[in-house]
Write a protein that holds these residues in place. Structure first.
Motif, short mmCIF file in Angstrom:
data_model
loop_
_atom_site.label_atom_id
_atom_site.label_comp_id
_atom_site.label_asym_id
_atom_site.label_seq_id
_atom_site.Cartn_x
_atom_site.Cartn_y
_atom_site.Cartn_z
N ASN A 68 -5.97 -36.05 116.49
CA ASN A 68 -6.03 -37.50 116.68
C ASN A 68 -5.03 -37.97 117.72
OD1 ASN A 68 -6.85 -40.11 116.32
ND2 ASN A 68 -5.60 -40.46 114.51
N ARG A 73 -7.32 -44.57 113.34
CA ARG A 73 -7.48 -44.39 111.88
C ARG A 73 -6.12 -44.30 111.18
NH1 ARG A 73 -10.92 -40.95 114.33
NH2 ARG A 73 -9.70 -39.12 113.80
N ASP A 75 -3.17 -44.67 108.39
CA ASP A 75 -3.10 -44.59 106.93
C ASP A 75 -2.29 -45.78 106.42
OD1 ASP A 75 -0.41 -44.07 107.29
OD2 ASP A 75 -0.56 -41.94 106.81
N PRO A 80 -1.11 -42.50 112.14
CA PRO A 80 -2.49 -42.08 112.39
C PRO A 80 -2.81 -40.80 111.63
CG PRO A 80 -1.28 -42.48 114.43
CD PRO A 80 -0.28 -42.44 113.34
N GLU A 81 -4.09 -40.56 111.45
CA GLU A 81 -4.53 -39.33 110.79
C GLU A 81 -4.00 -38.11 111.54
OE1 GLU A 81 -8.73 -37.03 109.72
OE2 GLU A 81 -8.75 -39.06 110.54
N GLY A 82 -3.45 -37.16 110.81
CA GLY A 82 -2.89 -35.97 111.41
C GLY A 82 -1.41 -36.07 111.70
N GLU A 84 2.65 -37.79 110.54
CA GLU A 84 3.51 -38.33 109.49
C GLU A 84 4.54 -39.25 110.12
OE1 GLU A 84 3.77 -38.18 106.17
OE2 GLU A 84 1.91 -37.05 105.96
N GLN A 119 4.15 -34.25 114.04
CA GLN A 119 2.99 -33.45 113.66
C GLN A 119 3.40 -31.98 113.72
OE1 GLN A 119 -1.62 -32.63 115.12
NE2 GLN A 119 -0.74 -34.66 115.42
N THR A 223 -8.18 -28.99 112.97
CA THR A 223 -7.29 -30.10 112.62
C THR A 223 -6.54 -29.78 111.33
OG1 THR A 223 -8.76 -31.68 113.68
CG2 THR A 223 -7.19 -32.55 112.09
N THR A 225 -3.56 -30.88 108.36
CA THR A 225 -2.80 -31.96 107.73
C THR A 225 -1.33 -31.62 107.86
OG1 THR A 225 -4.56 -32.35 106.14
CG2 THR A 225 -2.36 -33.19 105.56
#
Length: 228
Positions: A68, A73, A75, A80-82, A84, A119, A223, A225
């Motif tokens: 991403n 997107r 959270d 963003p997604e992917g 922290e 990330q 991808t 997490t």
């Protein structure tokens, strides 16, 4: 010679001078206009642009490893997604996207803050990498430290305060700018950081996009997490 002939002779002799003066005036106007246009360009380059950069397809033989990278997107924590979110200070900071905007804005409700995103990759193939991010900075007339930087930890640690983090040169100019960090990874985990040092009351910090390119010919992992 008649008086009419004398007048025509004078006009004939005066025409080259009139043409010379006309051409000189036109040349002066042209130089003045060019100088004015040049000065306007210099002034414009010093002001903040209104639109963020679009992450460029630099090194087209490389693959983008970031999940991403367009930072879409969000959270519930503004990450963003992917990614922290982290904060080094204690100002209840976070990212948000306002209606109609294509970038994230950092908010520090309880005073100045040092915060950003990370990330982590479980495995990076060995080779050269290029990390880029498009950021916006505006001190809003305030005083204090304001900047943004990129970091990489080759051990996969997820804290930007670790001593082993390699940092880019900080971006400090006003407006949109592209930050870059080149590093060579060995096979194994790795973590990338995007950090804002927003120690100015009321500062504006934005993030438009990020990408991690490299190495040439390598296939990026699926991808992931982020791993705490």
């Amino acid at each position: 010679m008649s008086r009419g002939g004398t007048s025509r002779g004078r006009r004939a002799r005066g025409s080259p001078w009139a043409l010379f003066l006309l051409l000189a005036c036109l040349a002066f106007i042209g130089v003045f206009t060019l100088a004015e246009g040049t000065n306007q360009g210099l002034v414009a380059s010093e002001t903040a642009v209104t639109e963020p950069f679009v992450p460029a397809l630099a090194y087209s033989d490389r693959a983008d490893w970031l999940a991403n990278g367009t930072l879409e997107r969000l959270d519930s924590h503004g990450a963003p997604e992917g990614w922290e979110f982290f904060e080094v200070t204690e100002s209840d900071a976070g990212f948000d996207r306002r209606p109609g905007e294509t970038f994230l804005s950092l908010t520090c409700p309880v005073g100045p803050c040092v915060a950003g995103l990370w990330q982590r990759f479980r495995r990076l193939e060995p080779g050269p990498y290029l990390l880029q991010a498009d950021v916006y900075l505006d001190a809003g007339g305030g005083e204090g430290l304001l900047g943004a930087r990129l970091g990489y930890d080759g051990r996969g640690a997820v804290s930007p305060t670790e001593e082993g983090v390699a940092w880019s040169e900080p971006g400090r100019q006003a407006g949109w700018q592209r930050l870059s960090l080149e590093f060579t990874a060995v096979e194994g985990p790795g973590t990338v950081f995007i950090v804002f040092d927003a120690l100015v009351e009321g500062a504006e910090c934005r993030l438009a996009g990020a990408r991690l390119l490299g190495p040439p010919g390598a296939t990026p992992p699926a991808t992931e997490t982020p791993v705490m």
